[in-house]
Every structure is written in structure tokens, then in C-alpha cells.
Design an enzyme around this catalytic site. Structure first.
Site, PDB file in Angstrom:
ATOM      1  N   ASN A  30      51.905  33.002   8.093  1.00  0.00           N
ATOM      2  CA  ASN A  30      52.544  33.708   6.989  1.00  0.00           C
ATOM      3  C   ASN A  30      51.765  34.971   6.667  1.00  0.00           C
ATOM      4  O   ASN A  30      50.558  35.036   6.840  1.00  0.00           O
ATOM      5  CB  ASN A  30      52.642  32.802   5.736  1.00  0.00           C
ATOM      6  CG  ASN A  30      51.356  32.025   5.491  1.00  0.00           C
ATOM      7  OD1 ASN A  30      50.342  32.594   5.078  1.00  0.00           O
ATOM      8  ND2 ASN A  30      51.377  30.716   5.737  1.00  0.00           N
ATOM      9  N   GLY A  47      58.145  26.993   5.554  1.00  0.00           N
ATOM     10  CA  GLY A  47      58.905  26.247   6.551  1.00  0.00           C
ATOM     11  C   GLY A  47      60.150  26.928   7.094  1.00  0.00           C
ATOM     12  O   GLY A  47      60.999  26.257   7.682  1.00  0.00           O
ATOM     13  N   SER A  75      55.421  30.089   0.675  1.00  0.00           N
ATOM     14  CA  SER A  75      54.520  29.435   1.644  1.00  0.00           C
ATOM     15  C   SER A  75      53.593  28.446   0.958  1.00  0.00           C
ATOM     16  O   SER A  75      53.091  28.709  -0.144  1.00  0.00           O
ATOM     17  CB  SER A  75      53.686  30.507   2.342  1.00  0.00           C
ATOM     18  OG  SER A  75      52.596  29.919   3.005  1.00  0.00           O
ATOM     19  N   ASP A  77      50.737  28.028   1.628  1.00  0.00           N
ATOM     20  CA  ASP A  77      49.416  28.662   1.542  1.00  0.00           C
ATOM     21  C   ASP A  77      49.352  29.757   0.474  1.00  0.00           C
ATOM     22  O   ASP A  77      48.371  30.514   0.417  1.00  0.00           O
ATOM     23  CB  ASP A  77      49.035  29.261   2.906  1.00  0.00           C
ATOM     24  CG  ASP A  77      48.899  28.191   3.982  1.00  0.00           C
ATOM     25  OD1 ASP A  77      48.210  27.188   3.726  1.00  0.00           O
ATOM     26  OD2 ASP A  77      49.487  28.343   5.061  1.00  0.00           O
ATOM     27  N   HIS A  96      47.871  34.773   7.675  1.00  0.00           N
ATOM     28  CA  HIS A  96      47.344  33.491   8.167  1.00  0.00           C
ATOM     29  C   HIS A  96      48.174  33.084   9.381  1.00  0.00           C
ATOM     30  O   HIS A  96      49.403  33.113   9.336  1.00  0.00           O
ATOM     31  CB  HIS A  96      47.456  32.426   7.078  1.00  0.00           C
ATOM     32  CG  HIS A  96      47.165  31.037   7.579  1.00  0.00           C
ATOM     33  ND1 HIS A  96      46.017  30.717   8.262  1.00  0.00           N
ATOM     34  CD2 HIS A  96      47.896  29.889   7.510  1.00  0.00           C
ATOM     35  CE1 HIS A  96      46.037  29.436   8.589  1.00  0.00           C
ATOM     36  NE2 HIS A  96      47.160  28.916   8.150  1.00  0.00           N
ATOM     37  N   HIS A  98      48.148  30.420  13.226  1.00  0.00           N
ATOM     38  CA  HIS A  98      47.521  29.343  13.988  1.00  0.00           C
ATOM     39  C   HIS A  98      47.350  29.809  15.429  1.00  0.00           C
ATOM     40  O   HIS A  98      47.573  29.034  16.374  1.00  0.00           O
ATOM     41  CB  HIS A  98      48.361  28.062  13.934  1.00  0.00           C
ATOM     42  CG  HIS A  98      48.253  27.328  12.631  1.00  0.00           C
ATOM     43  ND1 HIS A  98      47.707  26.082  12.509  1.00  0.00           N
ATOM     44  CD2 HIS A  98      48.606  27.696  11.379  1.00  0.00           C
ATOM     45  CE1 HIS A  98      47.748  25.688  11.241  1.00  0.00           C
ATOM     46  NE2 HIS A  98      48.300  26.651  10.537  1.00  0.00           N
ATOM     47  N   ASP A 121      34.379  47.640  17.076  1.00  0.00           N
ATOM     48  CA  ASP A 121      35.363  48.606  16.565  1.00  0.00           C
ATOM     49  C   ASP A 121      36.024  48.109  15.281  1.00  0.00           C
ATOM     50  O   ASP A 121      36.604  48.897  14.528  1.00  0.00           O
ATOM     51  CB  ASP A 121      36.468  48.844  17.617  1.00  0.00           C
ATOM     52  CG  ASP A 121      36.035  49.783  18.733  1.00  0.00           C
ATOM     53  OD1 ASP A 121      35.112  50.590  18.524  1.00  0.00           O
ATOM     54  OD2 ASP A 121      36.640  49.716  19.826  1.00  0.00           O
ATOM     55  N   HIS A 172      40.714  24.612  10.413  1.00  0.00           N
ATOM     56  CA  HIS A 172      42.047  25.049  10.047  1.00  0.00           C
ATOM     57  C   HIS A 172      42.492  26.237  10.917  1.00  0.00           C
ATOM     58  O   HIS A 172      43.264  26.064  11.842  1.00  0.00           O
ATOM     59  CB  HIS A 172      42.074  25.390   8.552  1.00  0.00           C
ATOM     60  CG  HIS A 172      43.437  25.653   8.017  1.00  0.00           C
ATOM     61  ND1 HIS A 172      43.750  25.586   6.684  1.00  0.00           N
ATOM     62  CD2 HIS A 172      44.589  26.009   8.624  1.00  0.00           C
ATOM     63  CE1 HIS A 172      45.021  25.872   6.507  1.00  0.00           C
ATOM     64  NE2 HIS A 172      45.550  26.128   7.666  1.00  0.00           N
ATOM     65  N   TYR A 230      37.619  58.776  15.526  1.00  0.00           N
ATOM     66  CA  TYR A 230      38.650  58.064  16.288  1.00  0.00           C
ATOM     67  C   TYR A 230      39.995  58.286  15.615  1.00  0.00           C
ATOM     68  O   TYR A 230      40.081  58.327  14.385  1.00  0.00           O
ATOM     69  CB  TYR A 230      38.317  56.575  16.344  1.00  0.00           C
ATOM     70  CG  TYR A 230      39.310  55.764  17.132  1.00  0.00           C
ATOM     71  CD1 TYR A 230      39.144  55.555  18.492  1.00  0.00           C
ATOM     72  CD2 TYR A 230      40.431  55.230  16.502  1.00  0.00           C
ATOM     73  CE1 TYR A 230      40.057  54.810  19.216  1.00  0.00           C
ATOM     74  CE2 TYR A 230      41.355  54.489  17.233  1.00  0.00           C
ATOM     75  CZ  TYR A 230      41.164  54.280  18.594  1.00  0.00           C
ATOM     76  OH  TYR A 230      42.095  53.558  19.301  1.00  0.00           O
TER      77      TYR A 230
END
Lengths: 233, 233, 233, 233
Positions: A30, A47, A75, A77, A96, A98, A121, A172, A230
Site C-alpha cells: 500500500n 484487501g 489499509s 496498515d 509498504h 512485500h 546514491d 515483516h 546529478y
């Protein structure tokens, strides 16, 4: 009445980078986008798959955790995002995921030393890994305490969240942030690549030394220092 | 006469997730969808490639193993599916693949400890690996006995197939199930990702401890417990 | 005059499976299709990229090594194909790739034990790896001697090329064959997957035992034995 | 006035191979094309994503480091390219990427021995890895000194940049070159594949010996020697 259309669109587009960059499968992961003036953030609903996600399904939540726009549940989270927005001034987006190598390194509960310029960097120091939440913390509010754990990890190691914008939560997975939602998901993709490279590096030679400080600092400064050169700015 | 059109369509769509999710090459793998009321399941025909598969080539088999619809020979693994539908009440779909990391772990004949929340979100315990079939079992009905082996592995370790919906068959590969065919193939993709993450985790640190029970249980409960709050239900 | 159109088309289509299945990059790899009656085989021209390959650029060569159709120079590996067609009766196609895991295992100069049913479905024995060619062999005709080395490896280990249709040439890479060109490239994709799974299996547990013979034989027999029941034949 | 249209187009097309071949994410990596007669090279602008890159955004720089065409700032690695064009006669293109396996091996600061014919086809010797730049070198002109470091590594080991066209810069990543920009990026893709194969080979057997010299030389000569017979030339 404010419908947070721009903010929701920003969050939607950044969330869609998660499947595009291969950072999670199905509904996992998310991204949120923060409006500092309004004190609210737009976040993915819980979900919902990326294939059916739209800007209209994005939920807007305030810094007290109250939903101020949207009918879906935000979410799971969301509380972690909320704590980070409150504690880390100046950040405008959080991601976040996985993603495979970052999650595996979080499962092994190890930070990521600076092995090369790809890392330098984007941060001139080790990417930290938190400890594990206590039983009390898990029971009193797991997602909120995950945010608190990240904040206390940064405080304990003297890290500046404006300079190190990535963390692994032990067992996690990764959380990353940035100036806006797009940059936070950019950092999620960078973290996955850094973790993959670190993995291969240590498989080749488990005793690999970190990059010498003179080169770490040079790469950080040329992208982020006062005399950076840069890019096109 | 019942042509099981809806059931075959469900099985067809779930089978097509196998190549889409990269869970097998060529004709490998198979998904079935179960109709509990009718006591039949629809399954992929044997040796047919996903490029030519249609809902009309799906075969329907009853719980005695008799084909009740379709002209093709059903998957060679049909007997394994049949035994699982008979033994595990409440499951509505089964998937078998040869996905790379799950198959490799099955070849190494090792279960998968819970190393992180990605795993705990889908099961609060080790994913079991069976033993190897005896000579008598292989000769008396290899595919049926593979089903029996899975069932006895769950009984011997006190596992509830409603809570742990994945298994590795030693030397062979993964079988997964779920409330319907789509969920069973979702579990096949999740298992592959969990096995890949577990592999990398143990390469980083062969002595990695499982996730603390307080975090395992929290993640399982927030998705599957009586007070779950993940998703939109 | 025979323009071998059907044979060239068969070789062309099988060659195009190499990039489609990710078995080689750029111009690497080659597939040939054999016409036993005419005593000729159609093969990829040397150094031509798959993006520009057509059935008209395929070259046809006889069993003496003479080009009988086409203006381009045939694959530099043509002599290896020629020796195999002469020595292994009944094969109708040959594929050579530089696929990543099969090539790496050839570089490590190790055969592939049967660790699982994915392997046993395609061969009931170890996939052999040759030794290295001598200085004399390299200088007298490197590609022809590569073919001879494969043949002598099969003779020395008593392998039947109708049952084991894959080999690793030490320090070089995989060669596979089959009833026709399409089956030979299918075996190349299968070998890559088997080598990847074997790699992961041995990383998980370097002491992994081969699959018990009773299960190896069962899988081989159910696909290839006199009472085979896999597929629709 | 010369607008270097052909040279910029060549550089643009070669740069677009970087995302196409998966050699870097986002803006990472850069390719340049050299016009020996004009004494200038066309190079990617700094920090521009491949999705927005056009031939008109390519920058042209002379051998003194002065921009002679274009309004954008050239790649931050321009000085490295410039030094290589000055020191290595006959090269017409240079590529720098952060491809995963080549970068990881550079992080481990190890060259790549010749483990197989895939490598020998593109170089009959170890791919060198440089040392780390000193503090003085980093401070006096980091990118220029990176070029100087590559040149001195080749001199110290007696390597001919016309025969070995790949190098790993310790802690940083790969640089490759060739007769033109397209060949330099081809070598970048080849180097990534060689590094991936070498990684897997050494994981399988850490004591793997390099390929016997007789086979290395044969593969190099059949592609690059005076009597080469690979390809259609």
C-alpha cells in the site's frame, strides 16, 4: 466540500506502481500520499486488488486516524502510516510492500550495509532493521506500535528520516518514504534492488567489506549534497 | 442433463491462473473446482496445454472417480484431488503445480517454518512436508495414495485443513486448496512466494528463528479470527 | 527440386521457441529438424538474431555436412548436430541453448541426479555431463568432436538416447533431442527448469538424496511405459 | 552547423536497449556513441528516465569535456566515458549499467574467471575488477579518475581493450565498450549473463576450475581469430 481529488489521484498512481514494478502480488502492499496543509493522507483501501483499484476507491484519513473521505475500510496498515506522518516531518508519501528480497532480509532481521554506489546514491549509511514488537505492543495496537517501533529505531541509532528513507521491520517487510507518494514507491523499488544485490554480494563473499566511506560520501553528495550535480535541477 | 457449465467455467478460469502467475510451464499443474451438492468436481484434462485449454475440455468426475461429463481423460492427478475432497470437509477447490521454489523445497523434503508475516497472514503454523510413499503404496494406486499420504500427514501432526491449506509432497511438489478453485490457486501462488522468501532468508542466515508466536497469531487473527479487520467484509 | 519447405518451417518454428521460452539471448542457441527419409536436417544459420530469422533463412544440410539448400552459413554447431543424427537412431530434432541454470551446471561439470518427479517424468536416471575435450579433439574438429564426446558419454554409461534425451557438455552447455524439433526444444525448457530446481534443492540441503527408485520408475512408466496413462493418447 | 543527428540517434537507440534488456531500472545506466573523425561523443542526459528519453535530449560532448550540442546536462558519468575514448583507440561506444549480477560481483570486488564457452566467445581471459579509488582520486575528480582507474587496471594486467571489452569497477558496477554503441550495450547484456552464470556455477561448486585453455582459445578464435567462421561475414 473537499473531495481530495488530486491527493487521491496521486495515491492511486503511486499504488499502481507496486504491480508495475513487481513489488507485490495480489492485494499486498500500500502507498499513501500526504497533504501537509490539510493534515490528511490518501491511502489504498484494505484487501482491494490492483486490477480493480481506482482513484475513487482510495480512502482519505486524518492524523487522528478518522476517515474523512471514502466508503471503504482503509489499509490495515493505516495506523503505521499515520504514526510516521506525525513523527517524521517533511515526508509526503509512504510505501509498504512485500517485495521478495527486502522481505526475506527483514525475515532474517538484518540491516543492509552499504556495499556499493547503488546504495550510496540513495543513503550514505546502513539501512536499519527494527527489532520485534513486544507482547504488550502487539496487543495494545499492533499497527500503531509498528510505526512507533520504526520511529524509536531511528531515534536509537541517531538516523535522520530525511536522509535515510528506508527501513526493514523485522519479520515483516519494508517501509519507505519520500517527498511525495511517487518518491516513496521509487524508494521501495530501489530498496528491493539494493537487497537483491546485497544478497548476491554476500553469497559471493560473506566477508565483503562495506564500500569505503570516501566513495559512499562522494555518491551521496553528488546526488543530495549542497553542490550536487546529478540530474537536471 | 446437467452439463456443469458453471463449475467447468470456474475450473477453467482457475486453471488459466497457473500460466498467468508463472506457476508451471507447458501442461504441468492442474486445478479442480468442487460442487459439494452434486458431489462432483471439474478438473483439467491430462496433458492439454494452457494455450489450447477451454471450458469445454474440462472434465467432470464424481467422488467415486467416475467421469460424468467430458470426453477427454482427466488429469493423471485426479485421484489425489478425489481423496482430498472426501477427507477434507468444506474445501471447494484444489490446485497442484510444479512452481519452482515450492517444488525445490518439496525435493529437499522440508516443511516451511513461519519466518514472517507474509506466511502468518495465510497460516499460523509450519507448512508441512509429507514423507515418501512406500513401495506398496506406489504400486497399489500411486495418485490415490498421494492423497491418502497428505491426509495422514495432517492427522499425524494434528493440523486442521481449514487453517493450513498448503502442503508439500516430498519429492514431488505443492498441493493447495481453499473455499473455491480461485482461492486454491491463490494459495498456490502464495506458497511459491513464501517458499522463495524462506529460501532467501535461510541463505542469508541459516539459523534464522521463526517469527515470535505473538506476531504470528496477531497476523493470522487480523485476517482470519473472529474479530478480523483485514479486507472489506 | 526439393526446397524442404516443410522441414525448414518446422525448424523455424522450433527455433522461435528459444527466445519465447527465455532459453537464450541474442543469436545464441540453435534448433534443427531432421528428415530421416531424405537424410537431411534444417538448421538455424550462424549468428542470425531471432528477430530477423525467417523460414527462408534456415539452411538444409545433409549427413555428410554438405549444404543442400540455402545461401547462409549454417550454425557453427552444425557438425555436432550431424554426428548426433548419425549416432542416435530415431531422433527427429536437436536443440542447443545457453540457458542460464543448465549452462551453469555444465560449467560446474556436474550431472543432474533425479531429485523429484519433474525430472522423473522426463527421464528415470541422472542427466549426464560429459568430460572436457582433449587438445587433439579440439584441434581436429571441435564441433564434430563435441558430438562424438556426447555419443561416447552415452556409450560409457550405458545410456539409451531414446530414454535420456538431455545432456550437459562440460564447460559449454546443454544439448537436447526428441522425436521432432518441437520436442527437442521442449526438452531444452524442461532441462533448464530441472537444473534450476536441482540448484535450489541442493542450496537448501546439500545432502539431499535422490528420489526413491520406486517413485522415479512410477513417474517414468506412467508417462512413457507400455501402460502409460498420462495425456490423451 | 553540425547537429550530430546520426550520432545522437545511434546513442538514443543504444540507450533504449538498457530497459529493454533489463539492465537497469529508472534512470540508471548510460550509453554513449563516439564519432572518431569529429572527436565527439553523444551521451544520455543525467537523471532522465528512459520513458521520456528522445534523440533530441541526447547531449554531444567533445574530448575536452565541453558540451557541443544540447541543452541538458550530460550524464554524471561523462568524464569516465571521455577518458576511455581518449585512452582506448578504436572503440566507438561505451555502456555503463547497474545490472544486478554484474553490480553484485563488482560489490564483492572480484573479477570473473572464464568458466565456460559463453564467456570465451566474448573474451579469452578473466574479466578484470578494479581496486577502489584513493581519497585523493575521489576528491580531485571522481568520474575522471574512475576512467583513469579502468585504464590503469588494463595496463597493470597487460590487457588489450580491443580483446577484453568489459570491466567491473569495484563497489560500483560494470563498464563495457565495443566497435559502436550497439555493441557496447550488447557486451553489457553479455556481461550480466556471464556474471549470473559464474555466480550459480560457484554456488554449485566453489572450487570450479576455469575452462581448459584449449577450449577457451578455440571459442575465441572461431569468433574473433583470423580464421573465424562464426556468423555470416
Amino acid at each position: 466540500m473537499n473531495d481530495y481529488k488530486t491527493l487521491r489521484q496521486e495515491a492511486f498512481e503511486a499504488n499502481m506502481e507496486i504491480p508495475k514494478r513487481g513489488l507485490a502480488i495480489y492485494t499486498w502492499g500500500n502507498v499513501s500520499a500526504f497533504d501537509k496543509t490539510a493534515g490528511v493522507f490518501a491511502i489504498k483501501p484494505s484487501g482491494v486488488s490492483y486490477e480493480t483499484l481506482t482513484a475513487d476507491s482510495i480512502v482519505v484519513v486524518d492524523l487522528e486516524g478518522k476517515t474523512v473521505w471514502g466508503k471503504l475500510r482503509p489499509s490495515s496498515d493505516t495506523e503505521t502510516h499515520r504514526i510516521l506522518y506525525r513523527a517524521f516531518p517533511g515526508i509526503g508519501g509512504i510505501t509498504h510492500t512485500h517485495s521478495t528480497f527486502a522481505t526475506a532480509r527483514a525475515q532474517a532481521a538484518r540491516g543492509v550495509p552499504v556495499f556499493g554506489t547503488t546504495h550510496a546514491d540513495h543513503g550514505a549509511e546502513e539501512i536499519p532493521c527494527t527489532g520485534f514488537l513486544s507482547k504488550e505492543a502487539v496487543e495494545s495496537g499492533y499497527e500503531r506500535e509498528t510505526g512507533t517501533l520504526i520511529v524509536s529505531t531511528f531515534k536509537a541509532t541517531g538516523k535522520n528520516p530525511a536522509h535515510m528513507q528506508m527501513v526493514l521491520v523485522a519479520g515483516h517487510g519494508p517501509f519507505t518514504w519520500g517527498a511525495d507518494a511517487a518518491q516513496s514507491v521509487y524508494h521501495a523499488a530501489v530498496l528491493e534492488e539494493i537487497c537483491k544485490m546485497a544478497y548476491i554480494t554476500l553469497q559471493i563473499n560473506p566477508g565483503t567489506s562495506p564500500l569505503p566511506a570516501r566513495i559512499i560520501n562522494k555518491h551521496w553528495e553528488r546526488k543530495h549534497g549542497p553542490s550536487s550535480y546529478y540530474g537536471q535541477k
